[in-house]
Design an enzyme around this catalytic site. Structure first.
Site, PDB file in Angstrom:
ATOM      1  N   SER A   1       0.801  -1.221   0.000  1.00  0.00           N
ATOM      2  CA  SER A   1       0.000   0.000   0.000  1.00  0.00           C
ATOM      3  C   SER A   1       0.830   1.265   0.000  1.00  0.00           C
ATOM      4  O   SER A   1       0.292   2.338  -0.257  1.00  0.00           O
ATOM      5  CB  SER A   1      -0.941   0.019   1.198  1.00  0.00           C
ATOM      6  OG  SER A   1      -0.185   0.061   2.388  1.00  0.00           O
TER       7      SER A   1
ATOM      8  N   LYS B   1       0.708   4.505   6.810  1.00  0.00           N
ATOM      9  CA  LYS B   1       0.062   5.254   5.740  1.00  0.00           C
ATOM     10  C   LYS B   1       0.592   6.682   5.762  1.00  0.00           C
ATOM     11  O   LYS B   1       1.234   7.110   6.713  1.00  0.00           O
ATOM     12  CB  LYS B   1      -1.468   5.292   5.932  1.00  0.00           C
ATOM     13  CG  LYS B   1      -2.132   3.950   5.943  1.00  0.00           C
ATOM     14  CD  LYS B   1      -2.415   3.449   4.544  1.00  0.00           C
ATOM     15  CE  LYS B   1      -3.081   2.090   4.562  1.00  0.00           C
ATOM     16  NZ  LYS B   1      -2.185   0.990   4.370  1.00  0.00           N
TER      17      LYS B   1
END
Lengths: 193, 212
Positions: free
Chosen positions: A72, A116
């Site tokens: 990700s 993230k």
């Protein structure tokens, strides 16, 4: 060898070799300095406990290490094998802003830690692609008070705020900016190379 | 009194600096104190005070590190502010007279909680504040909002919290379900005031329908 005398068993004196060995063994046991050994063991144990506590305090409150895995955050972070330094002081002091890569507890499963990038802090307007790869549609939201919007760099393969919404700032556990492994990519995560 | 020879006092000072512990200083000096009066007394005082300060500093750093580790991983002590958990826990305006509770951190290993636990958690709109409320809904359960007859489902990884004192509690009825990751610990005992010392029991509010 026990001599038989009309059914009675007479105990023999400890002159046989095995009994003498037994009493030698017991004497040697009594000669070992148990108290001194116990004292040394407990002081070594105490030292080890203090060391473990120091390691915990440093890695939880000052500087830790993280091993992120998954696609990700490509291309900034590799799928596996990266080792990153985690700054634990900044989130507590509020020194996190848009563009920072953070470690946070996943709002879908608190036992999972995810990495993230922060796109918006409280009050910011964030525009994001709703269905990356399939359509160009975007949506704009305002991040509520005390929350942040996080997104993976690889929007085609990332489960982030586009799916679970803005997350409370209290879930942020660390900020990552330096990579210390692999050697070819040592340095800032966002270095242009 | 005759003055001590220079080279002898230098040797004494040099060996005092080498030793550095209070016991060594004092036992070294008692045999010499009659011969070298004022000079050696002052040196003993300085060396003794400095090594004592150093050992106090070492002990407090060690104690602090061990205390922080225990407070992070096993059990911590919290003073209650606010009235949202009355009468289970009360607070007054001055922290000294409010209730003080013991909270355990072992539950944060697997995030396994039960309905009715009293938990500490960070406020979702201000990460610096810590709230204490009762856990009413676990992930995946259906909760009936008390005011309306709405039924909502608690999402995965979240929980529904409410204070015992419904009239003065700012809880999930206002800010919705909270992520389990915000939880800081589970309150197990009240340790102050003495009249309220005891376990904090898992309790279900009387007027709510338990989920099943």
């Amino acid at each position: 060898m026990i001599p038989k005398t009309k059914g009675k068993i007479i105990p023999i004196e400890p002159s046989s070799p095995s009994a003498a060995a037994m009493s030698r063994f017991v004497r040697r046991l009594a000669g070992i300095p148990w108290r001194q050994i116990a004292g040394e063991a407990s002081s070594v144990g105490l030292l080890m406990a203090q060391g473990l506590c120091a390691v915990h305090v440093v890695s939880e409150h000052v500087l830790g290490v993280a091993f992120p895995r998954g696609p990700s955050m490509l291309p900034a972070l590799n799928m596996a094998g990266d080792v990153l330094l985690t700054d634990k002081v900044s989130p507590r002091r509020g020194w996190v802003g848009p563009g920072d890569v953070v470690l946070l507890l996943s709002p879908e499963d608190p036992r999972k830690i995810v990495a993230k990038r922060v796109l918006g802090m409280e009050g910011d307007e964030v525009t994001y692609p709703v269905d990356a790869g399939n359509s160009d549609a975007t949506k704009t939201v305002v991040v509520p008070q005390g929350h942040i919007w996080v997104q993976g760099d690889n929007i085609y393969s990332s489960n982030d705020s586009r799916q679970f919404g803005p997350v409370p700032y209290g879930l942020v556990k660390g900020k990552m900016s330096y990579r210390i492994w692999p050697p070819s990519r040592i340095g800032s995560i966002d270095s242009k190379e | 009194p005759r003055r001590p020879p220079r080279n002898r006092s230098k040797a004494l000072v040099a060996s005092l600096r080498l030793h550095g512990t209070e016991e060594d200083c004092s036992c070294f000096c008692t045999s010499e104190v009659q011969i070298l009066p004022v000079c050696s007394d002052r040196i003993v005082l300085i060396m003794g005070a400095r090594s004592q300060l150093w050992s106090i500093a070492k002990m407090s750093v060690t104690g602090g590190v061990i205390g922080v580790t225990i407070s992070d991983r096993y059990v911590t002590v919290v003073a209650i502010k606010g009235h949202s958990m009355h009468p289970t826990m009360t607070a007054t305006d001055s922290a000294l007279r409010g209730d003080i509770v013991l909270a355990e951190k072992a539950c944060l290993d697997q995030y396994k909680f039960s309905r009715g636990d009293v938990i500490l958690f960070k406020c979702p709109s201000n990460h610096k504040e810590v709230f204490v409320k009762r856990l009413i809904g676990l992930p995946g359960e259906w909760i009936q909002l008390p005011a309306s007859s709405e039924i909502i489902k608690v999402p995965q990884g979240h929980c529904w919290v409410e204070g015992d004192n419904a009239a003065r509690s700012w809880d999930s009825r206002s800010f919705g379900p909270i992520p389990l990751g915000l939880i800081n610990g589970r309150v197990t005992h009240i340790i102050w005031p003495p009249s309220k010392i005891g376990r904090v029991e898992r309790k279900w509010p009387e007027d709510r329908i338990p989920p099943f």
